[in-house]
Design an enzyme around this catalytic site. Structure first.
Site, PDB file in Angstrom:
ATOM      1  CD  GLN A   8      -1.230   7.642 -24.585  1.00  0.00           C
ATOM      2  OE1 GLN A   8      -2.130   7.279 -24.497  1.00  0.00           O
ATOM      3  NE2 GLN A   8      -0.172   6.983 -24.967  1.00  0.00           N
ATOM      4  CB  SER A  34      -7.505  11.672 -26.863  1.00  0.00           C
ATOM      5  OG  SER A  34      -7.261  10.267 -27.068  1.00  0.00           O
ATOM      6  CG  LEU A  35      -6.580   9.961 -20.492  1.00  0.00           C
ATOM      7  CD1 LEU A  35      -7.140   8.725 -20.165  1.00  0.00           C
ATOM      8  CD2 LEU A  35      -5.109  10.120 -20.237  1.00  0.00           C
ATOM      9  CD  GLN A  59     -11.813   9.015 -27.096  1.00  0.00           C
ATOM     10  OE1 GLN A  59     -10.877   8.339 -27.165  1.00  0.00           O
ATOM     11  NE2 GLN A  59     -12.001  10.112 -26.485  1.00  0.00           N
ATOM     12  NE  ARG A  82      -9.374   5.672 -24.269  1.00  0.00           N
ATOM     13  CZ  ARG A  82      -8.585   6.703 -24.647  1.00  0.00           C
ATOM     14  NH1 ARG A  82      -7.324   6.777 -24.063  1.00  0.00           N
ATOM     15  NH2 ARG A  82      -8.800   7.453 -25.854  1.00  0.00           N
ATOM     16  CG  HIS A 122      -7.908   8.756 -31.703  1.00  0.00           C
ATOM     17  ND1 HIS A 122      -8.884   8.426 -30.931  1.00  0.00           N
ATOM     18  CD2 HIS A 122      -6.812   9.328 -30.760  1.00  0.00           C
ATOM     19  CE1 HIS A 122      -8.723   8.882 -29.715  1.00  0.00           C
ATOM     20  NE2 HIS A 122      -7.384   9.480 -29.540  1.00  0.00           N
TER      21      HIS A 122
END
Length: 301
Positions: free
Chosen positions: A10, A92-93, A247, A117, A198
Protein backbone atom coordinates in the site's frame (compact mmCIF):
# COMPACT_ATOMS: atom_id res chain seq x y z
CA UNK A 1 16.80 -18.44 -16.12
CA UNK A 2 15.35 -18.61 -12.62
CA UNK A 3 12.97 -15.79 -11.69
CA UNK A 4 10.91 -14.44 -8.79
CA UNK A 5 8.11 -11.89 -8.64
CA UNK A 6 7.79 -9.10 -6.06
CA UNK A 7 4.49 -7.34 -5.39
CA UNK A 8 4.02 -3.79 -4.11
CA UNK A 9 2.47 -2.73 -0.82
CA UNK A 10 0.00 0.00 0.00
CA UNK A 11 1.18 3.51 -0.84
CA UNK A 12 2.48 2.67 -4.33
CA UNK A 13 -0.83 3.54 -6.03
CA UNK A 14 -1.15 6.48 -8.44
CA UNK A 15 -3.87 7.80 -10.75
CA UNK A 16 -3.44 6.31 -14.22
CA UNK A 17 -1.93 3.08 -12.88
CA UNK A 18 -1.99 0.16 -15.34
CA UNK A 19 -3.75 2.22 -18.04
CA UNK A 20 -1.12 1.48 -20.70
CA UNK A 21 -1.34 -2.24 -19.83
CA UNK A 22 -5.12 -2.09 -20.24
CA UNK A 23 -4.90 -0.32 -23.59
CA UNK A 24 -2.28 -2.71 -24.97
CA UNK A 25 -3.41 -6.15 -23.80
CA UNK A 26 -6.71 -8.02 -24.11
CA UNK A 27 -6.02 -10.31 -21.15
CA UNK A 28 -5.47 -7.26 -18.93
CA UNK A 29 -8.78 -5.80 -20.10
CA UNK A 30 -10.46 -9.07 -19.16
CA UNK A 31 -8.85 -9.02 -15.69
CA UNK A 32 -10.10 -5.46 -15.11
CA UNK A 33 -13.59 -6.44 -16.26
CA UNK A 34 -13.61 -9.44 -13.89
CA UNK A 35 -12.40 -7.20 -11.05
CA UNK A 36 -15.12 -4.60 -11.59
CA UNK A 37 -17.74 -7.33 -11.69
CA UNK A 38 -16.40 -9.27 -8.69
CA UNK A 39 -16.14 -6.20 -6.44
CA UNK A 40 -19.22 -4.39 -7.73
CA UNK A 41 -17.28 -1.13 -8.02
CA UNK A 42 -15.66 0.74 -10.91
CA UNK A 43 -12.09 -0.21 -9.96
CA UNK A 44 -10.84 0.37 -13.51
CA UNK A 45 -12.25 3.92 -13.55
CA UNK A 46 -10.69 4.68 -10.15
CA UNK A 47 -7.30 3.35 -11.28
CA UNK A 48 -7.30 5.31 -14.53
CA UNK A 49 -9.09 8.53 -13.52
CA UNK A 50 -8.98 8.76 -9.73
CA UNK A 51 -9.56 11.03 -7.92
CA UNK A 52 -6.43 10.35 -5.85
CA UNK A 53 -8.26 10.80 -2.53
CA UNK A 54 -10.63 7.98 -3.54
CA UNK A 55 -7.88 5.75 -4.92
CA UNK A 56 -5.85 6.24 -1.72
CA UNK A 57 -8.62 4.83 0.50
CA UNK A 58 -7.40 1.56 1.95
CA UNK A 59 -10.51 -0.25 0.71
CA UNK A 60 -9.77 0.86 -2.88
CA UNK A 61 -5.98 0.94 -3.18
CA UNK A 62 -5.51 -2.60 -1.87
CA UNK A 63 -7.58 -4.28 -4.63
CA UNK A 64 -6.14 -1.78 -7.16
CA UNK A 65 -2.56 -2.77 -6.35
CA UNK A 66 -3.48 -6.45 -6.25
CA UNK A 67 -5.02 -6.17 -9.73
CA UNK A 68 -2.08 -4.18 -11.12
CA UNK A 69 0.41 -6.77 -9.84
CA UNK A 70 -1.49 -9.68 -11.40
CA UNK A 71 -1.77 -7.79 -14.72
CA UNK A 72 2.00 -7.25 -14.89
CA UNK A 73 2.65 -10.91 -14.01
CA UNK A 74 0.19 -12.01 -16.71
CA UNK A 75 2.04 -10.08 -19.43
CA UNK A 76 5.44 -11.31 -18.19
CA UNK A 77 4.17 -14.88 -18.58
CA UNK A 78 2.69 -14.21 -22.04
CA UNK A 79 5.97 -12.74 -23.22
CA UNK A 80 7.93 -15.76 -22.01
CA UNK A 81 9.96 -13.65 -19.61
CA UNK A 82 9.42 -15.76 -16.48
CA UNK A 83 11.75 -18.61 -17.36
CA UNK A 84 11.74 -20.95 -14.37
CA UNK A 85 9.53 -19.06 -11.89
CA UNK A 86 10.64 -20.16 -8.43
CA UNK A 87 9.09 -17.69 -5.97
CA UNK A 88 6.60 -14.91 -5.35
CA UNK A 89 6.73 -12.52 -2.44
CA UNK A 90 5.18 -9.21 -1.52
CA UNK A 91 5.39 -6.38 0.97
CA UNK A 92 2.37 -6.35 3.31
CA UNK A 93 -0.61 -6.26 0.90
CA UNK A 94 1.73 -7.63 -1.78
CA UNK A 95 1.98 -10.92 0.11
CA UNK A 96 -1.69 -11.55 -0.71
CA UNK A 97 -1.03 -10.82 -4.39
CA UNK A 98 1.85 -13.30 -4.29
CA UNK A 99 -0.48 -16.02 -3.01
CA UNK A 100 -3.00 -15.40 -5.81
CA UNK A 101 -0.18 -15.66 -8.36
CA UNK A 102 1.02 -18.88 -6.71
CA UNK A 103 -2.45 -20.48 -6.85
CA UNK A 104 -3.17 -20.42 -3.10
CA UNK A 105 -6.59 -19.03 -4.04
CA UNK A 106 -8.33 -17.85 -7.20
CA UNK A 107 -8.05 -14.37 -8.71
CA UNK A 108 -11.66 -13.61 -7.74
CA UNK A 109 -11.20 -14.88 -4.18
CA UNK A 110 -7.99 -12.85 -3.94
CA UNK A 111 -9.86 -9.69 -4.95
CA UNK A 112 -12.53 -10.33 -2.32
CA UNK A 113 -9.88 -11.03 0.32
CA UNK A 114 -7.88 -7.84 -0.31
CA UNK A 115 -11.02 -5.71 -0.61
CA UNK A 116 -12.28 -6.97 2.75
CA UNK A 117 -8.82 -6.63 4.33
CA UNK A 118 -8.69 -3.05 3.10
CA UNK A 119 -12.20 -2.29 4.34
CA UNK A 120 -11.47 -3.71 7.79
CA UNK A 121 -8.17 -1.85 8.07
CA UNK A 122 -9.87 1.39 7.02
CA UNK A 123 -12.49 0.73 9.71
CA UNK A 124 -9.77 0.21 12.32
CA UNK A 125 -8.02 3.42 11.19
CA UNK A 126 -11.26 5.40 11.50
CA UNK A 127 -11.89 4.02 14.99
CA UNK A 128 -8.46 5.04 16.32
CA UNK A 129 -5.95 7.85 15.97
CA UNK A 130 -2.79 6.18 14.78
CA UNK A 131 0.47 7.22 13.16
CA UNK A 132 3.76 5.80 11.87
CA UNK A 133 7.33 7.06 11.78
CA UNK A 134 10.46 5.85 10.00
CA UNK A 135 13.82 5.68 11.80
CA UNK A 136 16.67 5.89 9.26
CA UNK A 137 20.19 4.83 10.15
CA UNK A 138 18.68 2.61 12.81
CA UNK A 139 19.01 -1.00 13.91
CA UNK A 140 16.23 -3.08 15.45
CA UNK A 141 18.13 -3.14 18.75
CA UNK A 142 18.48 0.65 18.76
CA UNK A 143 14.77 1.26 18.06
CA UNK A 144 13.44 -1.37 20.48
CA UNK A 145 14.00 0.78 23.62
CA UNK A 146 11.92 3.57 22.02
CA UNK A 147 9.07 1.13 21.41
CA UNK A 148 9.22 0.09 25.06
CA UNK A 149 9.62 3.62 26.44
CA UNK A 150 6.75 5.09 24.42
CA UNK A 151 4.54 1.98 24.24
CA UNK A 152 4.46 1.62 20.44
CA UNK A 153 5.15 -1.23 18.00
CA UNK A 154 7.68 -2.00 15.29
CA UNK A 155 5.82 -2.18 11.98
CA UNK A 156 8.29 -2.56 9.11
CA UNK A 157 11.79 -4.03 8.89
CA UNK A 158 12.29 -3.28 5.22
CA UNK A 159 16.06 -3.10 4.82
CA UNK A 160 19.24 -2.47 6.83
CA UNK A 161 19.12 0.88 8.61
CA UNK A 162 15.37 1.42 8.19
CA UNK A 163 12.84 0.63 10.93
CA UNK A 164 9.23 1.88 10.98
CA UNK A 165 7.29 2.26 14.24
CA UNK A 166 3.51 2.36 14.55
CA UNK A 167 0.95 3.14 17.26
CA UNK A 168 -1.19 5.83 18.86
CA UNK A 169 -0.50 9.21 17.24
CA UNK A 170 0.50 11.00 20.47
CA UNK A 171 2.91 8.23 21.42
CA UNK A 172 4.48 8.13 17.93
CA UNK A 173 4.90 11.91 18.03
CA UNK A 174 6.58 11.64 21.44
CA UNK A 175 8.91 8.84 20.30
CA UNK A 176 9.79 10.78 17.13
CA UNK A 177 10.48 13.98 19.06
CA UNK A 178 12.64 12.15 21.60
CA UNK A 179 14.70 10.42 18.90
CA UNK A 180 15.31 13.76 17.14
CA UNK A 181 16.17 15.53 20.40
CA UNK A 182 18.65 12.83 21.40
CA UNK A 183 20.16 12.83 17.88
CA UNK A 184 20.16 9.04 18.12
CA UNK A 185 19.57 8.35 14.42
CA UNK A 186 20.50 9.74 11.02
CA UNK A 187 16.90 10.81 10.34
CA UNK A 188 13.43 10.28 11.83
CA UNK A 189 10.55 10.92 9.44
CA UNK A 190 6.81 10.87 10.27
CA UNK A 191 4.95 8.98 7.52
CA UNK A 192 1.83 10.22 5.71
CA UNK A 193 -0.52 7.33 6.47
CA UNK A 194 -4.17 6.93 7.43
CA UNK A 195 -3.45 4.96 10.59
CA UNK A 196 -1.18 2.69 12.60
CA UNK A 197 -0.71 -0.26 10.26
CA UNK A 198 0.90 -3.47 11.53
CA UNK A 199 0.36 -2.45 15.16
CA UNK A 200 -1.97 -3.45 17.99
CA UNK A 201 -4.41 -0.74 16.83
CA UNK A 202 -5.25 -3.06 13.90
CA UNK A 203 -6.49 -5.79 16.28
CA UNK A 204 -10.20 -5.20 15.44
CA UNK A 205 -9.34 -5.70 11.75
CA UNK A 206 -7.29 -8.83 12.53
CA UNK A 207 -10.14 -10.49 14.44
CA UNK A 208 -12.75 -9.81 11.73
CA UNK A 209 -10.34 -10.78 8.94
CA UNK A 210 -9.75 -14.15 10.63
CA UNK A 211 -13.50 -14.87 10.56
CA UNK A 212 -13.76 -13.77 6.93
CA UNK A 213 -10.91 -16.05 5.76
CA UNK A 214 -12.44 -19.06 7.53
CA UNK A 215 -14.94 -19.43 4.68
CA UNK A 216 -12.41 -19.33 1.81
CA UNK A 217 -10.58 -22.35 0.45
CA UNK A 218 -6.78 -22.13 0.43
CA UNK A 219 -4.52 -24.53 -1.50
CA UNK A 220 -0.81 -25.30 -1.33
CA UNK A 221 1.06 -22.71 -3.46
CA UNK A 222 2.67 -24.05 -6.63
CA UNK A 223 5.86 -21.98 -6.13
CA UNK A 224 7.70 -20.71 -3.04
CA UNK A 225 5.93 -17.92 -1.12
CA UNK A 226 7.39 -16.17 1.92
CA UNK A 227 5.46 -14.79 4.88
CA UNK A 228 6.12 -11.27 6.18
CA UNK A 229 5.48 -12.52 9.73
CA UNK A 230 8.67 -14.63 9.94
CA UNK A 231 10.43 -14.10 6.61
CA UNK A 232 10.29 -17.86 6.02
CA UNK A 233 8.79 -19.89 3.18
CA UNK A 234 5.25 -21.07 3.91
CA UNK A 235 3.22 -23.74 2.11
CA UNK A 236 0.61 -25.35 4.40
CA UNK A 237 -2.82 -23.80 3.62
CA UNK A 238 -3.86 -23.63 7.28
CA UNK A 239 -0.59 -21.98 8.28
CA UNK A 240 -0.88 -19.52 5.37
CA UNK A 241 -4.28 -18.38 6.67
CA UNK A 242 -2.89 -17.93 10.16
CA UNK A 243 0.09 -15.96 8.83
CA UNK A 244 -2.04 -13.62 6.70
CA UNK A 245 -4.25 -12.91 9.72
CA UNK A 246 -1.29 -12.35 12.04
CA UNK A 247 0.42 -10.11 9.47
CA UNK A 248 -2.26 -7.42 10.04
CA UNK A 249 -0.85 -6.71 13.54
CA UNK A 250 2.76 -7.92 13.12
CA UNK A 251 5.97 -6.30 11.88
CA UNK A 252 6.63 -6.79 8.15
CA UNK A 253 9.97 -8.63 7.89
CA UNK A 254 10.59 -7.79 4.25
CA UNK A 255 14.39 -7.91 4.45
CA UNK A 256 14.25 -11.49 5.76
CA UNK A 257 11.80 -12.49 3.01
CA UNK A 258 14.18 -11.16 0.35
CA UNK A 259 17.28 -12.77 1.88
CA UNK A 260 15.57 -16.16 2.23
CA UNK A 261 14.21 -16.06 -1.33
CA UNK A 262 17.72 -15.25 -2.59
CA UNK A 263 18.89 -18.61 -1.19
CA UNK A 264 16.86 -20.27 -3.97
CA UNK A 265 19.40 -18.97 -6.49
CA UNK A 266 17.11 -16.46 -8.23
CA UNK A 267 18.78 -14.83 -11.24
CA UNK A 268 16.13 -12.23 -12.13
CA UNK A 269 13.56 -10.45 -9.95
CA UNK A 270 10.59 -8.54 -11.38
CA UNK A 271 8.84 -5.93 -9.26
CA UNK A 272 5.21 -5.99 -10.43
CA UNK A 273 3.42 -2.73 -9.73
CA UNK A 274 3.82 1.05 -9.56
CA UNK A 275 6.50 3.08 -7.87
CA UNK A 276 9.68 1.01 -8.01
CA UNK A 277 9.89 1.15 -4.21
CA UNK A 278 10.92 -2.48 -3.77
CA UNK A 279 13.77 -2.17 -6.26
CA UNK A 280 15.06 0.80 -4.28
CA UNK A 281 14.88 -1.15 -1.02
CA UNK A 282 16.64 -4.10 -2.69
CA UNK A 283 19.78 -2.03 -3.27
CA UNK A 284 20.09 -1.57 0.48
CA UNK A 285 19.54 -5.27 1.19
CA UNK A 286 21.91 -6.71 -1.42
CA UNK A 287 23.42 -4.74 -4.32
CA UNK A 288 23.91 -7.99 -6.25
CA UNK A 289 20.16 -8.60 -6.66
CA UNK A 290 19.06 -8.13 -10.28
CA UNK A 291 15.69 -6.35 -10.03
CA UNK A 292 13.60 -4.87 -12.85
CA UNK A 293 10.56 -2.76 -11.95
CA UNK A 294 7.57 -3.02 -14.28
CA UNK A 295 4.56 -0.76 -13.86
CA UNK A 296 3.45 0.17 -17.39
CA UNK A 297 3.66 -1.28 -20.90
CA UNK A 298 6.84 0.58 -21.86
CA UNK A 299 8.71 -0.99 -18.94
CA UNK A 300 8.73 -4.42 -20.63
CA UNK A 301 11.21 -3.25 -23.27
Amino acid sequence: MTTALWFSGQGAQSVGMAKSLYEADGDVRELFSRADETLGMPLSKLCFEGPMEELTKTSVCQPALFLHGICVATILKKRGMLGELKAALGLSLGELTAHALAGTYSFEDGLKIVAERGRLMQEACDASKGAMSCFIGASIDAVKPYCEEFDVDMANLNCPGQVVISGEAEKIEAATAAAKERKAFKLVVPLKVAGAYHSRLMEPARAKFEKFLAGIEFKKPNIAVFTNVTGEQISDPTEIKKALVKQVVSPVKWELCVRNAAKLGIEQYYECGPGGVLAGIAKRIDKELNVKSIAEFGDFE
